[in-house]
Write an enzyme that holds these catalytic residues in place. Structure first.
Site, PDB file in Angstrom:
ATOM      1  N   ASP A 133      -7.991  -5.119  -0.034  1.00 47.61           N
ATOM      2  CA  ASP A 133      -8.618  -6.085  -1.123  1.00 47.61           C
ATOM      3  C   ASP A 133      -8.040  -7.390  -0.995  1.00 47.61           C
ATOM      4  OD1 ASP A 133      -9.627  -4.066  -2.890  1.00 47.61           O
ATOM      5  OD2 ASP A 133      -7.700  -3.259  -3.481  1.00 47.61           O
ATOM      6  N   HIS A 171       0.925  -1.180   0.048  1.00 46.43           N
ATOM      7  CA  HIS A 171       0.137  -0.123  -0.103  1.00 46.43           C
ATOM      8  C   HIS A 171       0.873   1.082   0.112  1.00 46.43           C
ATOM      9  CE1 HIS A 171      -3.215   2.858   1.000  1.00 46.43           C
ATOM     10  NE2 HIS A 171      -3.987   1.796   0.809  1.00 46.43           N
TER      11      HIS A 171
HETATM   12  N1  ACO Z   1       4.453  -7.878  -4.469  1.00 48.45           N
HETATM   13  C1  ACO Z   1       5.639  -7.819  -4.635  1.00 48.45           C
HETATM   14  N2  ACO Z   1       6.316  -6.386  -4.501  1.00 48.45           N
HETATM   15  C2  ACO Z   1       5.833  -5.445  -4.200  1.00 48.45           C
HETATM   16  C3  ACO Z   1       4.346  -5.398  -4.130  1.00 48.45           C
HETATM   17  C4  ACO Z   1       3.612  -6.559  -4.234  1.00 48.45           C
HETATM   18  N3  ACO Z   1       2.314  -6.552  -3.857  1.00 48.45           N
HETATM   19  N4  ACO Z   1       4.131  -4.059  -3.910  1.00 48.45           N
HETATM   20  C5  ACO Z   1       4.999  -3.297  -4.009  1.00 48.45           C
HETATM   21  N5  ACO Z   1       6.198  -4.518  -3.978  1.00 48.45           N
HETATM   22  C6  ACO Z   1       7.654  -3.847  -4.322  1.00 48.45           C
HETATM   23  C7  ACO Z   1       8.025  -3.158  -5.294  1.00 48.45           C
HETATM   24  O1  ACO Z   1       8.565  -4.062  -6.496  1.00 48.45           O
HETATM   25  C8  ACO Z   1       9.130  -2.274  -4.775  1.00 48.45           C
HETATM   26  O2  ACO Z   1      10.407  -2.877  -4.765  1.00 48.45           O
HETATM   27  P1  ACO Z   1      11.652  -2.245  -4.936  1.00 48.45           P
HETATM   28  O3  ACO Z   1      11.674  -1.121  -4.257  1.00 48.45           O
HETATM   29  O4  ACO Z   1      12.645  -3.160  -4.447  1.00 48.45           O
HETATM   30  O5  ACO Z   1      11.605  -1.847  -6.422  1.00 48.45           O
HETATM   31  C9  ACO Z   1       8.575  -1.811  -3.529  1.00 48.45           C
HETATM   32  O6  ACO Z   1       7.943  -2.981  -3.146  1.00 48.45           O
HETATM   33  C10 ACO Z   1       7.662  -0.622  -3.657  1.00 48.45           C
HETATM   34  O7  ACO Z   1       6.648  -0.741  -4.472  1.00 48.45           O
HETATM   35  P2  ACO Z   1       6.091   0.576  -5.164  1.00 48.45           P
HETATM   36  O8  ACO Z   1       5.475   0.092  -6.351  1.00 48.45           O
HETATM   37  O9  ACO Z   1       7.238   1.715  -5.404  1.00 48.45           O
HETATM   38  O10 ACO Z   1       5.007   1.090  -4.231  1.00 48.45           O
HETATM   39  P3  ACO Z   1       3.814   2.148  -4.221  1.00 48.45           P
HETATM   40  O11 ACO Z   1       3.761   2.646  -3.029  1.00 48.45           O
HETATM   41  O12 ACO Z   1       4.222   3.010  -5.551  1.00 48.45           O
HETATM   42  O13 ACO Z   1       2.865   1.104  -4.475  1.00 48.45           O
HETATM   43  C11 ACO Z   1       0.804  -0.561  -4.622  1.00 48.45           C
HETATM   44  C12 ACO Z   1       1.831   0.545  -4.028  1.00 48.45           C
HETATM   45  C13 ACO Z   1       0.556   0.142  -6.053  1.00 48.45           C
HETATM   46  C14 ACO Z   1      -0.349  -0.711  -3.975  1.00 48.45           C
HETATM   47  C15 ACO Z   1       1.719  -1.725  -4.879  1.00 48.45           C
HETATM   48  O14 ACO Z   1       2.188  -2.078  -3.541  1.00 48.45           O
HETATM   49  C16 ACO Z   1       1.185  -2.984  -5.495  1.00 48.45           C
HETATM   50  O15 ACO Z   1       1.323  -2.922  -6.816  1.00 48.45           O
HETATM   51  N6  ACO Z   1       0.511  -3.764  -4.873  1.00 48.45           N
HETATM   52  C17 ACO Z   1      -0.393  -4.799  -5.536  1.00 48.45           C
HETATM   53  C18 ACO Z   1      -1.761  -4.410  -6.298  1.00 48.45           C
HETATM   54  C19 ACO Z   1      -2.772  -4.005  -4.950  1.00 48.45           C
HETATM   55  O16 ACO Z   1      -2.976  -4.865  -4.210  1.00 48.45           O
HETATM   56  N7  ACO Z   1      -3.348  -2.871  -5.172  1.00 48.45           N
HETATM   57  C20 ACO Z   1      -4.413  -2.366  -4.292  1.00 48.45           C
HETATM   58  C21 ACO Z   1      -3.904  -1.337  -3.335  1.00 48.45           C
HETATM   59  S1  ACO Z   1      -5.196  -0.979  -2.169  1.00 48.45           S
HETATM   60  C22 ACO Z   1      -6.030   0.050  -2.645  1.00 48.45           C
HETATM   61  O17 ACO Z   1      -5.689   0.788  -3.688  1.00 48.45           O
HETATM   62  C23 ACO Z   1      -7.444   0.007  -2.334  1.00 48.45           C
END
Ligand code: ACO
Length: 439
Positions: A359, A302
């Protein structure tokens, strides 16, 4: 608090600091450009506060969520969804009279115009219900006047809340080829939705209290989440003074994406893929950790919560209770729990502070309630509607609100002479005058 100091090109500038109720600190850069000539560059807005707000408080480090000051755990335990709508939109808990009046209004405005029913006919059966929801919500502005008069705005807020669930249920009925079921004035908001979704003309339909309570909980947990992608879209579209229906339709479209509300559908698809693949959830955890794989564990991570999402905690317990009460044995719940267990003890997820989000368990509940997978994000939108409306209303009533208009740093070609088509066809190109991008 002392002003913040910024040194730029050898000159020093001061900027005032705003401190929130919970001591959150914001450096007020609204005069940054006019005083320094520079802008704040913050792709994804992770460090940018777009407004002052009194609606929702989140502390992502501590896993805290409050609506108008009330902890989500207490709201989820004791409130009804209509009460939460009222609280978010009007800023205080309703008196019994206010609540009765509000519930009655939501009931009596639940029908949609008969002409609107015809719109559903022309969407293909395969149309995603989120697409149908956004188109139909935008269409409400064709039927209800929008002069900006306050009484009219108040009525349109009620109409929108009341009709959205009817539109959502009709989009489901259309997708399964069943006749639309009209709302009933003797049913509550959530009962009415379940009735319009699952009743068929051939037999009487009695709303199960277990389903009703589960739906109530799910909608409450989704009701607001401050300045996320969809809410910011609502505020941004609304900032041009477009009408409420148009702004909310934009929120629906923003919510649809798999990185936002669309994740609830993707979680179930992921759990099904793990099951179909033989149940080896560790393989999927490893894939999510592999930088060469685009796969992510859906429902994990998140932007704001770097600790457990408090909504996910509540839903995990609710999933167990509701499935037991409904007598549903869903193997996907076991896979979800194992996946969570493995992920939470894995150093990658611990180091990246990746926890289950709202979710992760909501889809399991929707499945148990017989809500089809492609309706999951519509359910999220129904829950989020009061939050979007409250945020839109707060923006509209803020005398300092401006049209949202971020800036950019241009890194494209520098000025160069246009090459007419005939010369391009003859293979002549002028030399580019592009400047190197500064480091
Ligand atoms: N699985 C594996 N790795 C992950 C995940 C995941 N679900 N989420 C983040 N990471 C990792 C990224 O690869 C990144 O790694 P790095 O720093 O080594 O390159 C690090 O964690 C940070 O990730 P970002 O994408 O930069 O974080 P951001 O805050 O931009 O994204 C997000 C948040 C979009 C929710 C992300 O965690 C994600 O894609 N999750 C899966 C989709 C999801 O569940 N979305 C619902 C969110 S809740 C809502 O909107 C209601």
């Amino acid at each position: 608090m002392q002003p913040a100091k910024l040194t730029l090109n050898g000159s020093e500038y001061e900027f005032p600091v705003t401190v929130g109720t919970e001591n959150e600190i914001g450096v007020d850069f609204s005069a940054l450009r006019s005083t320094t000539g520079a802008i704040a560059l913050d792709p994804g807005y992770g460090n940018t506060g777009s407004c002052l707000s009194t609606i929702t408080f989140i502390d992502g480090e501590k896993g805290i969520l409050r609506y108008r000051g009330y902890p989500i755990e207490e709201v989820a335990q004791s409130a009804g969804f209509e009460e939460v709508c009222f609280l978010l939109i009007y800023g205080h808990l309703p008196s019994p009279e206010e609540l009765t009046r509000f519930q009655k209004d939501l009931t009596y405005h639940a029908m949609i115009r008969e002409e609107m029913k015809d719109f559903f006919k022309d969407f293909p059966l395969s149309a995603h219900p989120m697409m149908v929801l956004s188109a139909m919500l935008a269409s409400l502005s064709a039927f209800y006047p929008w002069s900006g008069d306050q009484d009219e705005i108040d009525l349109n807020i009620i109409r929108l809340l009341a009709k959205a669930k009817t539109i959502a249920a009709f989009s489901y009925k259309k997708s399964v080829g069943q006749p639309f079921v009209y709302p009933r004035n003797d049913l509550s908001y959530t009962e009415n939705f379940l009735h319009m979704m699952f009743a068929v003309p051939a037999e009487p339909y009695l709303v199960s209290p277990v389903l009703d309570n589960a739906l109530n909980l799910l909608l409450i947990l989704h009701a607001d989440h401050e300045q996320n992608c969809s809410t910011s879209s609502v505020r941004m579209v609304g900032s041009s003074q477009s009408n409420l229906f148009a702004a909310i339709a934009a929120g629906v479209n923003a919510l649809w994406g798999p990185l936002h509300g669309g994740a609830n559908q993707k979680v179930i698809e992921m759990l099904q893929a793990i099951r179909d693949d033989g149940g080896d959830y560790r393989k999927f955890v490893n894939m999510a950790k592999d930088k060469n794989s685009p796969f992510r564990l859906m429902g994990f991570g998140h932007r704001v919560y770097k600790n457990f999402d408090p909504r996910a905690k509540i839903l995990k317990t609710a999933a167990d209770d509701v499935l037991r009460e409904l007598g549903v044995d869903d193997p996907l719940l076991d896979i979800a729990k194992k996946l969570e267990e493995v992920a939470l003890s894995d150093s990658y997820f611990i180091d990246h502070k990746l926890y289950p989000n709202v979710d992760f368990y909501s889809g399991i509940l929707y499945r148990a309630m017989n809500i089809p997978t492609d309706m999951f994000t519509v359910m999220f939108a129904l829950g989020r509607l009061p939050g979007w409306i409250a945020q839109w209303k707060e923006m509209r009533e803020d005398p300092k609100a401006k049209i949202a208009r971020p800036r950019q740093i241009y890194v494209g070609e520098a000025k160069r002479a246009f090459v007419p088509l005939e010369l391009r066809a003859a293979g002549e190109t002028k030399k580019s005058t592009k400047q190197p991008v500064p480091a």
